[in-house]
Design an enzyme around this catalytic site. Structure first.
Site, PDB file in Angstrom:
ATOM      1  N   TRP A   3       0.768  -1.326  -0.062  1.00 26.10           N
ATOM      2  CA  TRP A   3       0.095   0.025   0.220  1.00 26.10           C
ATOM      3  C   TRP A   3       0.902   1.164   0.087  1.00 26.10           C
ATOM      4  O   TRP A   3       2.069   1.025   0.328  1.00 26.10           O
ATOM      5  CB  TRP A   3      -1.117   0.090   1.327  1.00 26.10           C
ATOM      6  CG  TRP A   3      -0.177  -0.092   2.694  1.00 26.10           C
ATOM      7  CD1 TRP A   3      -0.074  -0.998   3.355  1.00 26.10           C
ATOM      8  CD2 TRP A   3       0.129   1.207   3.392  1.00 26.10           C
ATOM      9  NE1 TRP A   3       0.488  -0.717   4.601  1.00 26.10           N
ATOM     10  CE2 TRP A   3       0.566   0.528   4.504  1.00 26.10           C
ATOM     11  CE3 TRP A   3       0.233   2.406   3.041  1.00 26.10           C
ATOM     12  CZ2 TRP A   3       1.213   1.552   5.492  1.00 26.10           C
ATOM     13  CZ3 TRP A   3       0.781   3.461   3.843  1.00 26.10           C
ATOM     14  CH2 TRP A   3       1.276   3.011   5.221  1.00 26.10           C
TER      15      TRP A   3
ATOM     16  N   GLU B 111       7.276   8.306  14.188  1.00 24.36           N
ATOM     17  CA  GLU B 111       7.361   7.685  12.805  1.00 24.36           C
ATOM     18  C   GLU B 111       8.401   8.424  12.059  1.00 24.36           C
ATOM     19  O   GLU B 111       9.277   7.872  11.327  1.00 24.36           O
ATOM     20  CB  GLU B 111       6.117   7.179  12.145  1.00 24.36           C
ATOM     21  CG  GLU B 111       5.421   6.291  12.816  1.00 24.36           C
ATOM     22  CD  GLU B 111       5.668   4.681  12.497  1.00 24.36           C
ATOM     23  OE1 GLU B 111       6.864   4.594  11.933  1.00 24.36           O
ATOM     24  OE2 GLU B 111       5.035   3.820  13.020  1.00 24.36           O
TER      25      GLU B 111
ATOM     26  N   GLU C 193       8.692   1.135   6.255  1.00 19.85           N
ATOM     27  CA  GLU C 193       8.408   2.209   7.526  1.00 19.85           C
ATOM     28  C   GLU C 193       8.103   3.661   7.180  1.00 19.85           C
ATOM     29  O   GLU C 193       7.358   4.409   7.674  1.00 19.85           O
ATOM     30  CB  GLU C 193       9.536   2.376   8.490  1.00 19.85           C
ATOM     31  CG  GLU C 193       9.591   0.928   9.234  1.00 19.85           C
ATOM     32  CD  GLU C 193       8.341   1.007  10.606  1.00 19.85           C
ATOM     33  OE1 GLU C 193       7.933   1.940  10.824  1.00 19.85           O
ATOM     34  OE2 GLU C 193       8.310  -0.102  10.793  1.00 19.85           O
TER      35      GLU C 193
ATOM     36  N   HIS D 140       4.580   5.106   6.840  1.00 22.70           N
ATOM     37  CA  HIS D 140       4.079   5.236   8.106  1.00 22.70           C
ATOM     38  C   HIS D 140       4.031   6.720   8.176  1.00 22.70           C
ATOM     39  O   HIS D 140       3.010   7.500   8.576  1.00 22.70           O
ATOM     40  CB  HIS D 140       4.519   4.612   9.286  1.00 22.70           C
ATOM     41  CG  HIS D 140       4.464   2.870   8.985  1.00 22.70           C
ATOM     42  ND1 HIS D 140       5.113   2.006   9.972  1.00 22.70           N
ATOM     43  CD2 HIS D 140       3.929   2.259   7.899  1.00 22.70           C
ATOM     44  CE1 HIS D 140       4.824   1.002   9.469  1.00 22.70           C
ATOM     45  NE2 HIS D 140       4.265   1.109   8.254  1.00 22.70           N
TER      46      HIS D 140
ATOM     47  N   GLU E 133       9.127  -2.967  17.779  1.00 22.86           N
ATOM     48  CA  GLU E 133       8.037  -3.120  16.820  1.00 22.86           C
ATOM     49  C   GLU E 133       6.713  -3.581  17.412  1.00 22.86           C
ATOM     50  O   GLU E 133       5.628  -3.293  17.019  1.00 22.86           O
ATOM     51  CB  GLU E 133       8.468  -4.174  15.708  1.00 22.86           C
ATOM     52  CG  GLU E 133       9.720  -3.909  14.855  1.00 22.86           C
ATOM     53  CD  GLU E 133       9.434  -2.695  13.716  1.00 22.86           C
ATOM     54  OE1 GLU E 133       8.098  -1.895  13.947  1.00 22.86           O
ATOM     55  OE2 GLU E 133      10.198  -2.526  12.740  1.00 22.86           O
TER      56      GLU E 133
ATOM     57  N   THR F 158       5.101  -0.952  18.929  1.00 18.10           N
ATOM     58  CA  THR F 158       4.417  -0.061  17.996  1.00 18.10           C
ATOM     59  C   THR F 158       3.040  -0.474  17.449  1.00 18.10           C
ATOM     60  O   THR F 158       2.286   0.325  17.117  1.00 18.10           O
ATOM     61  CB  THR F 158       5.622   0.268  16.774  1.00 18.10           C
ATOM     62  OG1 THR F 158       6.685   0.431  17.213  1.00 18.10           O
ATOM     63  CG2 THR F 158       5.193   1.479  16.063  1.00 18.10           C
TER      64      THR F 158
ATOM     65  N   ASP G 236       1.650  -3.432   9.420  1.00 16.77           N
ATOM     66  CA  ASP G 236       3.260  -3.796   9.068  1.00 16.77           C
ATOM     67  C   ASP G 236       4.064  -3.824  10.165  1.00 16.77           C
ATOM     68  O   ASP G 236       5.155  -4.687  10.181  1.00 16.77           O
ATOM     69  CB  ASP G 236       3.510  -2.176   8.469  1.00 16.77           C
ATOM     70  CG  ASP G 236       3.419  -2.172   6.934  1.00 16.77           C
ATOM     71  OD1 ASP G 236       2.890  -3.042   6.436  1.00 16.77           O
ATOM     72  OD2 ASP G 236       3.620  -0.921   6.454  1.00 16.77           O
ATOM     73  N   GLU G 237       3.949  -3.256  11.328  1.00  6.95           N
ATOM     74  CA  GLU G 237       4.618  -3.472  12.611  1.00  6.95           C
ATOM     75  C   GLU G 237       4.608  -5.016  12.973  1.00  6.95           C
ATOM     76  O   GLU G 237       5.476  -5.392  13.276  1.00  6.95           O
ATOM     77  CB  GLU G 237       4.209  -2.595  13.535  1.00  6.95           C
ATOM     78  CG  GLU G 237       3.711  -1.045  13.428  1.00  6.95           C
ATOM     79  CD  GLU G 237       5.180  -0.069  13.091  1.00  6.95           C
ATOM     80  OE1 GLU G 237       6.085  -0.855  12.896  1.00  6.95           O
ATOM     81  OE2 GLU G 237       4.998   0.893  12.655  1.00  6.95           O
TER      82      GLU G 237
ATOM     83  N   HIS H 187       6.935  -6.607  10.789  1.00  7.37           N
ATOM     84  CA  HIS H 187       8.350  -6.462  11.234  1.00  7.37           C
ATOM     85  C   HIS H 187       8.904  -7.122  12.518  1.00  7.37           C
ATOM     86  O   HIS H 187       9.842  -7.567  12.750  1.00  7.37           O
ATOM     87  CB  HIS H 187       8.481  -4.757  11.207  1.00  7.37           C
ATOM     88  CG  HIS H 187       8.402  -4.303   9.894  1.00  7.37           C
ATOM     89  ND1 HIS H 187       8.023  -3.029   9.671  1.00  7.37           N
ATOM     90  CD2 HIS H 187       8.235  -4.640   8.538  1.00  7.37           C
ATOM     91  CE1 HIS H 187       8.092  -2.481   8.543  1.00  7.37           C
ATOM     92  NE2 HIS H 187       8.261  -3.830   7.889  1.00  7.37           N
TER      93      HIS H 187
HETATM   94 FE   LIG Z   1       8.092  -0.290  13.067  1.00  5.30          FE
HETATM   95 FE   LIG Z   2       6.248   2.271  11.836  1.00  7.91          FE
END
Ligand SMILES: [Fe+2]
Ligand SMILES: [Fe+2]
Length: 403
Positions: free
Chosen positions: A91, A134, A172, A175, A225, A228, A257-258, A261
Protein backbone atom coordinates in the site's frame (compact mmCIF):
# COMPACT_ATOMS: atom_id res chain seq x y z
CA UNK A 1 5.43 5.23 18.54
CA UNK A 2 5.68 5.64 21.76
CA UNK A 3 5.41 6.25 25.34
CA UNK A 4 5.73 5.00 28.87
CA UNK A 5 9.22 3.72 28.65
CA UNK A 6 9.99 2.99 32.23
CA UNK A 7 8.45 1.29 35.17
CA UNK A 8 9.88 2.93 38.23
CA UNK A 9 11.48 0.57 40.66
CA UNK A 10 12.83 -1.83 38.12
CA UNK A 11 15.78 0.08 37.08
CA UNK A 12 18.23 -2.14 37.31
CA UNK A 13 21.63 -3.22 37.46
CA UNK A 14 23.40 -1.99 34.41
CA UNK A 15 24.70 -5.15 32.93
CA UNK A 16 24.83 -8.89 33.09
CA UNK A 17 27.68 -10.56 34.89
CA UNK A 18 29.46 -11.66 31.76
CA UNK A 19 29.29 -8.30 30.13
CA UNK A 20 30.30 -6.66 33.39
CA UNK A 21 33.29 -8.93 33.51
CA UNK A 22 34.25 -8.01 29.98
CA UNK A 23 33.85 -4.38 30.82
CA UNK A 24 35.90 -4.39 33.96
CA UNK A 25 39.04 -3.87 31.97
CA UNK A 26 37.54 -0.88 30.25
CA UNK A 27 35.59 1.13 32.73
CA UNK A 28 38.10 2.29 35.30
CA UNK A 29 39.49 5.22 33.42
CA UNK A 30 36.58 5.76 31.06
CA UNK A 31 34.96 9.13 31.01
CA UNK A 32 33.09 11.19 28.44
CA UNK A 33 35.12 11.52 25.30
CA UNK A 34 37.40 8.59 26.04
CA UNK A 35 37.77 5.75 23.60
CA UNK A 36 39.24 2.78 25.44
CA UNK A 37 39.68 -0.64 23.91
CA UNK A 38 39.47 -3.86 25.86
CA UNK A 39 40.78 -5.72 22.88
CA UNK A 40 44.20 -4.43 23.78
CA UNK A 41 44.21 -6.43 27.02
CA UNK A 42 45.68 -9.89 27.00
CA UNK A 43 42.65 -11.90 28.05
CA UNK A 44 39.81 -9.94 26.47
CA UNK A 45 37.47 -12.59 25.01
CA UNK A 46 36.33 -10.38 22.18
CA UNK A 47 37.65 -9.43 18.80
CA UNK A 48 37.13 -5.71 18.55
CA UNK A 49 35.64 -4.58 21.78
CA UNK A 50 34.03 -3.66 23.95
CA UNK A 51 35.29 -0.14 23.91
CA UNK A 52 33.98 2.89 25.74
CA UNK A 53 32.89 5.87 23.70
CA UNK A 54 31.53 8.91 25.54
CA UNK A 55 31.08 6.83 28.68
CA UNK A 56 29.09 4.10 26.91
CA UNK A 57 29.99 0.53 26.10
CA UNK A 58 30.39 0.07 22.35
CA UNK A 59 31.22 -2.85 20.07
CA UNK A 60 30.49 -5.53 22.65
CA UNK A 61 29.85 -8.14 19.93
CA UNK A 62 31.85 -11.29 20.58
CA UNK A 63 33.73 -13.37 18.02
CA UNK A 64 31.01 -15.99 18.36
CA UNK A 65 28.39 -13.31 17.75
CA UNK A 66 30.03 -12.26 14.50
CA UNK A 67 30.27 -15.90 13.48
CA UNK A 68 26.56 -16.39 14.23
CA UNK A 69 25.69 -13.53 11.90
CA UNK A 70 27.94 -14.85 9.16
CA UNK A 71 26.16 -18.17 9.55
CA UNK A 72 22.78 -16.42 9.33
CA UNK A 73 23.46 -15.13 5.82
CA UNK A 74 21.24 -17.73 4.15
CA UNK A 75 18.46 -17.11 6.63
CA UNK A 76 18.69 -13.37 5.97
CA UNK A 77 18.62 -13.70 2.18
CA UNK A 78 15.86 -16.30 2.30
CA UNK A 79 13.29 -16.25 5.06
CA UNK A 80 14.00 -12.77 6.41
CA UNK A 81 13.87 -11.05 3.05
CA UNK A 82 10.74 -13.06 2.32
CA UNK A 83 8.99 -11.24 5.13
CA UNK A 84 9.21 -7.97 3.21
CA UNK A 85 6.40 -7.06 0.87
CA UNK A 86 7.17 -6.40 -2.81
CA UNK A 87 6.68 -2.74 -3.70
CA UNK A 88 4.12 -3.72 -6.38
CA UNK A 89 1.81 -5.16 -3.74
CA UNK A 90 2.52 -2.63 -0.99
CA UNK A 91 0.00 0.00 0.00
CA UNK A 92 1.07 3.59 -0.46
CA UNK A 93 -0.01 6.64 1.54
CA UNK A 94 -1.88 7.99 -1.48
CA UNK A 95 -4.21 4.97 -1.35
CA UNK A 96 -5.70 6.40 1.86
CA UNK A 97 -5.64 10.12 1.10
CA UNK A 98 -7.76 12.44 -1.04
CA UNK A 99 -6.49 12.41 -4.62
CA UNK A 100 -5.19 15.88 -5.54
CA UNK A 101 -5.68 15.14 -9.24
CA UNK A 102 -9.33 14.31 -8.83
CA UNK A 103 -12.19 16.75 -9.37
CA UNK A 104 -13.59 15.60 -6.07
CA UNK A 105 -10.38 16.43 -4.17
CA UNK A 106 -11.75 19.43 -2.30
CA UNK A 107 -14.94 17.55 -1.37
CA UNK A 108 -12.86 14.64 -0.08
CA UNK A 109 -10.76 17.04 1.99
CA UNK A 110 -13.90 18.66 3.38
CA UNK A 111 -15.26 15.26 4.40
CA UNK A 112 -11.95 14.34 6.02
CA UNK A 113 -11.94 17.58 7.99
CA UNK A 114 -15.52 17.10 9.12
CA UNK A 115 -14.81 13.53 10.15
CA UNK A 116 -11.77 14.51 12.19
CA UNK A 117 -13.80 16.95 14.28
CA UNK A 118 -14.80 13.98 16.43
CA UNK A 119 -11.24 13.37 17.59
CA UNK A 120 -10.68 14.60 21.17
CA UNK A 121 -7.55 16.46 22.20
CA UNK A 122 -6.04 13.58 24.18
CA UNK A 123 -6.39 11.38 21.09
CA UNK A 124 -4.73 14.04 18.94
CA UNK A 125 -1.78 14.24 21.36
CA UNK A 126 -1.19 10.49 21.21
CA UNK A 127 -1.47 10.20 17.45
CA UNK A 128 0.72 13.25 16.89
CA UNK A 129 3.33 11.74 19.23
CA UNK A 130 3.15 8.46 17.32
CA UNK A 131 3.46 10.28 14.00
CA UNK A 132 6.47 12.28 15.21
CA UNK A 133 8.08 9.02 16.32
CA UNK A 134 7.54 7.52 12.86
CA UNK A 135 8.95 10.64 11.23
CA UNK A 136 12.30 10.19 13.03
CA UNK A 137 12.98 7.18 10.80
CA UNK A 138 16.48 8.38 9.73
CA UNK A 139 17.54 7.82 13.34
CA UNK A 140 16.33 4.21 13.36
CA UNK A 141 18.04 3.37 10.08
CA UNK A 142 21.23 4.92 11.44
CA UNK A 143 20.89 2.82 14.59
CA UNK A 144 20.59 -0.41 12.59
CA UNK A 145 23.68 0.59 10.65
CA UNK A 146 25.68 0.92 13.89
CA UNK A 147 25.34 -2.83 14.47
CA UNK A 148 28.44 -4.96 13.95
CA UNK A 149 28.27 -7.56 11.20
CA UNK A 150 24.99 -6.42 9.69
CA UNK A 151 25.52 -2.77 8.74
CA UNK A 152 25.28 -1.35 5.24
CA UNK A 153 28.94 -0.62 4.53
CA UNK A 154 28.46 1.31 1.30
CA UNK A 155 24.95 2.74 1.35
CA UNK A 156 23.90 0.34 -1.40
CA UNK A 157 25.54 -2.86 -0.19
CA UNK A 158 24.20 -6.10 -1.63
CA UNK A 159 24.47 -8.08 1.62
CA UNK A 160 21.15 -9.52 2.77
CA UNK A 161 21.37 -7.57 6.05
CA UNK A 162 21.92 -4.24 4.30
CA UNK A 163 19.16 -5.08 1.82
CA UNK A 164 16.81 -5.86 4.69
CA UNK A 165 17.60 -2.61 6.51
CA UNK A 166 17.01 -0.43 3.45
CA UNK A 167 13.79 -2.24 2.50
CA UNK A 168 12.53 -2.15 6.10
CA UNK A 169 13.24 1.59 6.18
CA UNK A 170 11.39 2.05 2.90
CA UNK A 171 8.34 0.20 4.25
CA UNK A 172 8.43 2.21 7.48
CA UNK A 173 8.78 5.47 5.58
CA UNK A 174 5.16 5.16 4.44
CA UNK A 175 3.95 5.29 8.07
CA UNK A 176 5.16 8.80 8.86
CA UNK A 177 4.21 10.06 5.40
CA UNK A 178 0.63 8.85 5.68
CA UNK A 179 0.01 10.00 9.26
CA UNK A 180 1.67 13.35 8.60
CA UNK A 181 -0.38 14.09 5.48
CA UNK A 182 -3.61 12.95 7.09
CA UNK A 183 -3.09 15.05 10.21
CA UNK A 184 -2.08 18.05 8.08
CA UNK A 185 -5.35 17.79 6.15
CA UNK A 186 -7.46 17.63 9.31
CA UNK A 187 -6.47 21.15 10.31
CA UNK A 188 -6.74 20.02 13.91
CA UNK A 189 -3.07 20.28 14.90
CA UNK A 190 -0.41 22.97 14.90
CA UNK A 191 1.70 21.55 12.09
CA UNK A 192 4.54 24.02 12.53
CA UNK A 193 5.00 22.93 16.13
CA UNK A 194 4.83 19.30 15.04
CA UNK A 195 7.49 19.98 12.41
CA UNK A 196 9.71 21.75 14.96
CA UNK A 197 9.45 18.65 17.17
CA UNK A 198 10.37 16.34 14.28
CA UNK A 199 13.39 18.44 13.33
CA UNK A 200 14.59 18.48 16.94
CA UNK A 201 14.01 14.76 17.38
CA UNK A 202 15.98 13.77 14.28
CA UNK A 203 18.70 16.20 15.33
CA UNK A 204 18.88 14.62 18.80
CA UNK A 205 18.90 10.95 17.76
CA UNK A 206 18.24 8.22 20.28
CA UNK A 207 20.18 6.24 22.83
CA UNK A 208 18.99 2.62 22.85
CA UNK A 209 22.15 1.29 24.59
CA UNK A 210 22.58 -1.48 22.07
CA UNK A 211 26.39 -1.23 22.05
CA UNK A 212 26.74 -1.85 18.27
CA UNK A 213 25.86 -5.41 19.20
CA UNK A 214 23.36 -7.09 16.85
CA UNK A 215 22.19 -9.41 19.65
CA UNK A 216 21.14 -6.38 21.69
CA UNK A 217 19.99 -4.49 18.60
CA UNK A 218 17.57 -7.17 17.44
CA UNK A 219 16.19 -7.76 20.94
CA UNK A 220 15.54 -4.01 20.97
CA UNK A 221 13.84 -3.95 17.57
CA UNK A 222 11.73 -7.03 18.40
CA UNK A 223 10.43 -5.24 21.48
CA UNK A 224 9.98 -1.92 19.73
CA UNK A 225 8.09 -3.24 16.74
CA UNK A 226 5.65 -5.01 19.03
CA UNK A 227 5.27 -1.86 21.15
CA UNK A 228 4.54 0.13 18.00
CA UNK A 229 2.07 -2.46 16.84
CA UNK A 230 0.25 -2.23 20.18
CA UNK A 231 0.17 1.55 20.07
CA UNK A 232 -1.04 1.84 16.46
CA UNK A 233 -3.54 -0.94 17.10
CA UNK A 234 -4.97 1.07 19.97
CA UNK A 235 -5.04 4.34 18.02
CA UNK A 236 -6.96 2.43 15.32
CA UNK A 237 -9.47 1.14 17.85
CA UNK A 238 -9.88 4.56 19.45
CA UNK A 239 -10.32 6.33 16.09
CA UNK A 240 -13.17 3.95 15.32
CA UNK A 241 -14.78 4.59 18.70
CA UNK A 242 -14.48 8.35 18.19
CA UNK A 243 -16.02 8.05 14.71
CA UNK A 244 -13.18 8.41 12.19
CA UNK A 245 -13.28 5.11 10.31
CA UNK A 246 -10.70 6.18 7.71
CA UNK A 247 -8.14 7.07 10.37
CA UNK A 248 -8.92 3.75 12.06
CA UNK A 249 -8.10 1.96 8.80
CA UNK A 250 -4.89 3.94 8.42
CA UNK A 251 -3.68 3.09 11.94
CA UNK A 252 -4.74 -0.52 11.35
CA UNK A 253 -2.68 -1.00 8.18
CA UNK A 254 0.33 0.57 9.88
CA UNK A 255 -0.12 -1.77 12.87
CA UNK A 256 -0.19 -4.72 10.43
CA UNK A 257 3.20 -3.64 9.01
CA UNK A 258 4.59 -3.38 12.53
CA UNK A 259 3.38 -6.92 13.26
CA UNK A 260 5.19 -8.24 10.18
CA UNK A 261 8.36 -6.40 11.18
CA UNK A 262 8.05 -7.66 14.76
CA UNK A 263 7.88 -11.20 13.43
CA UNK A 264 11.00 -10.65 11.31
CA UNK A 265 13.11 -9.27 14.15
CA UNK A 266 11.85 -11.94 16.56
CA UNK A 267 12.83 -14.60 14.02
CA UNK A 268 16.39 -13.23 13.99
CA UNK A 269 16.59 -13.58 17.78
CA UNK A 270 15.21 -17.11 17.52
CA UNK A 271 18.03 -17.98 15.13
CA UNK A 272 20.59 -16.40 17.50
CA UNK A 273 19.23 -18.52 20.36
CA UNK A 274 19.60 -21.69 18.28
CA UNK A 275 23.26 -20.97 17.59
CA UNK A 276 24.35 -19.22 20.76
CA UNK A 277 21.76 -19.83 23.49
CA UNK A 278 23.92 -18.39 26.19
CA UNK A 279 24.71 -15.18 24.34
CA UNK A 280 21.08 -14.79 23.28
CA UNK A 281 19.60 -15.15 26.76
CA UNK A 282 22.25 -12.89 28.29
CA UNK A 283 21.57 -10.25 25.63
CA UNK A 284 17.82 -10.39 26.28
CA UNK A 285 18.39 -9.97 30.02
CA UNK A 286 20.83 -7.13 29.41
CA UNK A 287 18.29 -5.13 27.37
CA UNK A 288 15.57 -5.79 29.94
CA UNK A 289 17.81 -4.63 32.78
CA UNK A 290 18.65 -1.45 30.93
CA UNK A 291 14.96 -1.06 30.03
CA UNK A 292 13.80 -0.41 26.50
CA UNK A 293 14.03 3.30 25.85
CA UNK A 294 11.38 4.56 23.51
CA UNK A 295 12.66 5.89 20.18
CA UNK A 296 11.24 9.38 20.69
CA UNK A 297 12.54 9.86 24.20
CA UNK A 298 14.52 12.94 23.16
CA UNK A 299 11.56 14.81 21.61
CA UNK A 300 11.44 18.57 22.14
CA UNK A 301 9.00 21.17 20.78
CA UNK A 302 10.86 24.12 22.39
CA UNK A 303 7.67 25.22 24.14
CA UNK A 304 6.45 22.47 26.40
CA UNK A 305 8.64 23.21 29.40
CA UNK A 306 7.68 26.87 29.32
CA UNK A 307 3.99 26.02 29.02
CA UNK A 308 4.03 23.42 31.80
CA UNK A 309 6.36 24.66 34.54
CA UNK A 310 9.43 22.81 33.31
CA UNK A 311 7.71 19.52 32.56
CA UNK A 312 9.26 17.22 29.95
CA UNK A 313 7.40 16.76 26.66
CA UNK A 314 8.09 13.05 26.24
CA UNK A 315 7.15 12.32 29.86
CA UNK A 316 3.87 14.20 29.43
CA UNK A 317 3.13 12.55 26.08
CA UNK A 318 3.70 9.22 27.86
CA UNK A 319 1.22 10.22 30.58
CA UNK A 320 -1.43 10.96 27.94
CA UNK A 321 -0.66 7.63 26.20
CA UNK A 322 -1.16 5.87 29.56
CA UNK A 323 -4.35 7.77 30.31
CA UNK A 324 -5.90 6.98 26.93
CA UNK A 325 -4.65 3.37 27.23
CA UNK A 326 -2.77 3.72 23.98
CA UNK A 327 0.43 2.36 25.49
CA UNK A 328 0.82 1.57 29.18
CA UNK A 329 3.20 -0.02 31.67
CA UNK A 330 0.99 -3.12 31.43
CA UNK A 331 1.68 -3.27 27.70
CA UNK A 332 5.39 -3.12 28.51
CA UNK A 333 5.00 -6.14 30.82
CA UNK A 334 2.83 -7.97 28.26
CA UNK A 335 5.41 -7.47 25.51
CA UNK A 336 8.16 -8.79 27.74
CA UNK A 337 6.06 -11.80 28.68
CA UNK A 338 5.21 -12.43 25.04
CA UNK A 339 8.89 -12.43 24.08
CA UNK A 340 9.83 -14.74 26.97
CA UNK A 341 7.20 -17.18 25.70
CA UNK A 342 7.86 -16.75 22.00
CA UNK A 343 11.59 -17.32 22.45
CA UNK A 344 10.88 -20.20 24.88
CA UNK A 345 13.42 -18.74 27.27
CA UNK A 346 12.43 -21.00 30.16
CA UNK A 347 13.35 -24.12 28.20
CA UNK A 348 16.68 -22.97 26.75
CA UNK A 349 19.32 -25.50 27.78
CA UNK A 350 23.10 -25.68 27.81
CA UNK A 351 23.51 -22.40 29.67
CA UNK A 352 26.51 -21.47 31.78
CA UNK A 353 26.21 -19.67 35.12
CA UNK A 354 25.67 -16.26 33.51
CA UNK A 355 23.09 -17.70 31.14
CA UNK A 356 21.21 -19.42 33.95
CA UNK A 357 21.15 -16.23 35.97
CA UNK A 358 19.90 -14.25 32.95
CA UNK A 359 17.26 -16.91 32.23
CA UNK A 360 15.89 -16.74 35.76
CA UNK A 361 15.91 -12.95 35.68
CA UNK A 362 13.91 -12.55 32.47
CA UNK A 363 11.43 -15.29 33.30
CA UNK A 364 10.51 -13.62 36.59
CA UNK A 365 10.56 -10.07 35.30
CA UNK A 366 7.11 -9.68 33.64
CA UNK A 367 5.29 -10.60 36.87
CA UNK A 368 7.50 -8.24 38.81
CA UNK A 369 6.87 -5.37 36.40
CA UNK A 370 3.14 -6.02 36.38
CA UNK A 371 3.06 -5.85 40.16
CA UNK A 372 4.88 -2.54 40.19
CA UNK A 373 2.63 -1.25 37.38
CA UNK A 374 -0.46 -2.15 39.42
CA UNK A 375 0.80 -0.27 42.46
CA UNK A 376 1.84 2.69 40.34
CA UNK A 377 -1.55 2.77 38.60
CA UNK A 378 -3.38 2.90 41.93
CA UNK A 379 -1.08 5.65 43.21
CA UNK A 380 -1.46 7.66 40.00
CA UNK A 381 -5.25 7.31 39.97
CA UNK A 382 -5.42 8.62 43.53
CA UNK A 383 -3.08 11.50 42.72
CA UNK A 384 -5.06 12.37 39.58
CA UNK A 385 -8.31 12.40 41.54
CA UNK A 386 -6.91 14.47 44.37
CA UNK A 387 -4.93 16.79 42.16
CA UNK A 388 -5.92 16.67 38.48
CA UNK A 389 -3.27 18.07 36.23
CA UNK A 390 -3.79 20.03 33.04
CA UNK A 391 -1.06 19.61 30.47
CA UNK A 392 -0.71 22.10 27.63
CA UNK A 393 0.56 20.82 24.30
CA UNK A 394 1.80 23.13 21.57
CA UNK A 395 0.83 20.44 19.02
CA UNK A 396 -2.84 21.19 19.65
CA UNK A 397 -2.52 24.98 19.75
CA UNK A 398 -1.68 24.99 23.47
CA UNK A 399 -5.01 23.52 24.49
CA UNK A 400 -4.95 21.46 27.67
CA UNK A 401 -5.39 17.77 28.33
CA UNK A 402 -6.46 16.76 31.84
CA UNK A 403 -4.63 13.82 33.32
FE1 LIG B 1 8.12 -0.26 13.02
FE1 LIG C 1 6.31 2.33 11.84
Amino acid sequence: MLAANTVKGVSARRCTKSITRRRQTTTTAAKKGDVVSAAATADAPVVKGPIIIDGQVAHSTTELGLEVFRDLGDFASGELTGLLKPVESSWQPQDYLPDPESDSFLDEVRELRERSQCLPDDYLVTIVGDMITEEALPTYMAMLNTLDGVSDETGASGTPWATWTRAWTAEENRHGDLLNKYLWLTGRVDMRQVEVTIQNLIGSGMDPKTENNPYLGFVYTSFQERATRVSHGNTARHAKIHGDATLARICGIIAADEARHENAYSRIVEEILKRDPNGGVVAFADMMRKQIVMPAHLMNDMKHEELNGGSNLFADFSIVAEKTETYTAFDYADIMEHLVKRWEISSVTGLNADGLEAQEYVCKLPARIRKIAEKTAVRKAKAAKANPKDLKFSWIHERTVSV
